[in-house]
Design a protein around this motif. Sequence first.
Motif, PDB file in Angstrom:
ATOM      1  N   TYR A  60       0.834  -1.242  -0.063  1.00  0.00           N
ATOM      2  CA  TYR A  60       0.077  -0.196   0.007  1.00  0.00           C
ATOM      3  C   TYR A  60       0.732   1.270  -0.015  1.00  0.00           C
ATOM      4  O   TYR A  60       1.895   1.388   0.679  1.00  0.00           O
ATOM      5  CB  TYR A  60      -0.924   0.152   1.094  1.00  0.00           C
ATOM      6  N   ASP A  62       1.603   4.712   1.620  1.00  0.00           N
ATOM      7  CA  ASP A  62       1.361   5.385   3.056  1.00  0.00           C
ATOM      8  C   ASP A  62       0.272   6.113   3.346  1.00  0.00           C
ATOM      9  O   ASP A  62      -0.455   5.988   4.148  1.00  0.00           O
ATOM     10  CB  ASP A  62       2.710   6.194   3.317  1.00  0.00           C
ATOM     11  N   LYS A  65      -2.626   3.618   3.817  1.00  0.00           N
ATOM     12  CA  LYS A  65      -2.358   2.323   4.643  1.00  0.00           C
ATOM     13  C   LYS A  65      -3.327   2.526   5.999  1.00  0.00           C
ATOM     14  O   LYS A  65      -3.224   3.602   6.590  1.00  0.00           O
ATOM     15  CB  LYS A  65      -1.065   2.433   4.998  1.00  0.00           C
ATOM     16  N   GLY A  66      -4.061   1.531   6.332  1.00  0.00           N
ATOM     17  CA  GLY A  66      -5.016   1.491   7.494  1.00  0.00           C
ATOM     18  C   GLY A  66      -6.438   1.761   7.037  1.00  0.00           C
ATOM     19  O   GLY A  66      -7.325   1.489   7.849  1.00  0.00           O
ATOM     20  N   ARG A  67      -6.422   2.434   5.812  1.00  0.00           N
ATOM     21  CA  ARG A  67      -8.219   2.738   5.412  1.00  0.00           C
ATOM     22  C   ARG A  67      -8.333   2.033   4.109  1.00  0.00           C
ATOM     23  O   ARG A  67      -9.556   1.604   4.077  1.00  0.00           O
ATOM     24  CB  ARG A  67      -7.877   4.283   5.014  1.00  0.00           C
ATOM     25  N   THR A  69      -8.337  -1.675   1.645  1.00  0.00           N
ATOM     26  CA  THR A  69      -7.768  -2.705   1.542  1.00  0.00           C
ATOM     27  C   THR A  69      -7.991  -3.146   0.063  1.00  0.00           C
ATOM     28  O   THR A  69      -9.110  -3.277  -0.553  1.00  0.00           O
ATOM     29  CB  THR A  69      -8.594  -3.558   2.441  1.00  0.00           C
ATOM     30  N   SER A  85     -13.135   5.561   5.528  1.00  0.00           N
ATOM     31  CA  SER A  85     -12.617   6.830   5.978  1.00  0.00           C
ATOM     32  C   SER A  85     -12.311   7.902   4.866  1.00  0.00           C
ATOM     33  O   SER A  85     -11.172   8.367   4.882  1.00  0.00           O
ATOM     34  CB  SER A  85     -11.477   6.685   7.146  1.00  0.00           C
TER      35      SER A  85
END
Length: 128
Positions: A60, A62, A65-67, A69, A85
């Motif tokens: 991913y 940066d 990343k985390g938001r 998939t 988000s």
Amino acid sequence: QVQLVESGGGLVQTGASLRLTCAFSGRSFSSYAMAWFRQAPGKEREFVASISVSGANTFYADSVKGRFTISRDNNNAAAYLQMNSLGPEDTAVYYCAADVAYNDYAHTSSRSSTVDCWGIGTLVAVSS
């Protein structure tokens, strides 16, 4: 000849979620790593996420990343991008990309120069 067709884009508000789909046809899907790129107005196309042939490896940017998939369904020859988000900075045309794979890495498909086939794109617009 590989063909990629994206769908799932639209206009949403900040904080919303969207799921993009990339339908693949024309060759063996399991021979390609898949990736998503995006291009915002007035900016260059940038890498978002990639996934290896097996789906075991992902990579991913940066900024997502985390938001976001990335996933794939090898039985149905499709790749997906789940986006959560969302913010105005995510507004862009999102492109699906296919990259002939010689290994099961994901990060090697993060460069637009290695992409073998592009979709036509789907617009994601996030209002504040």
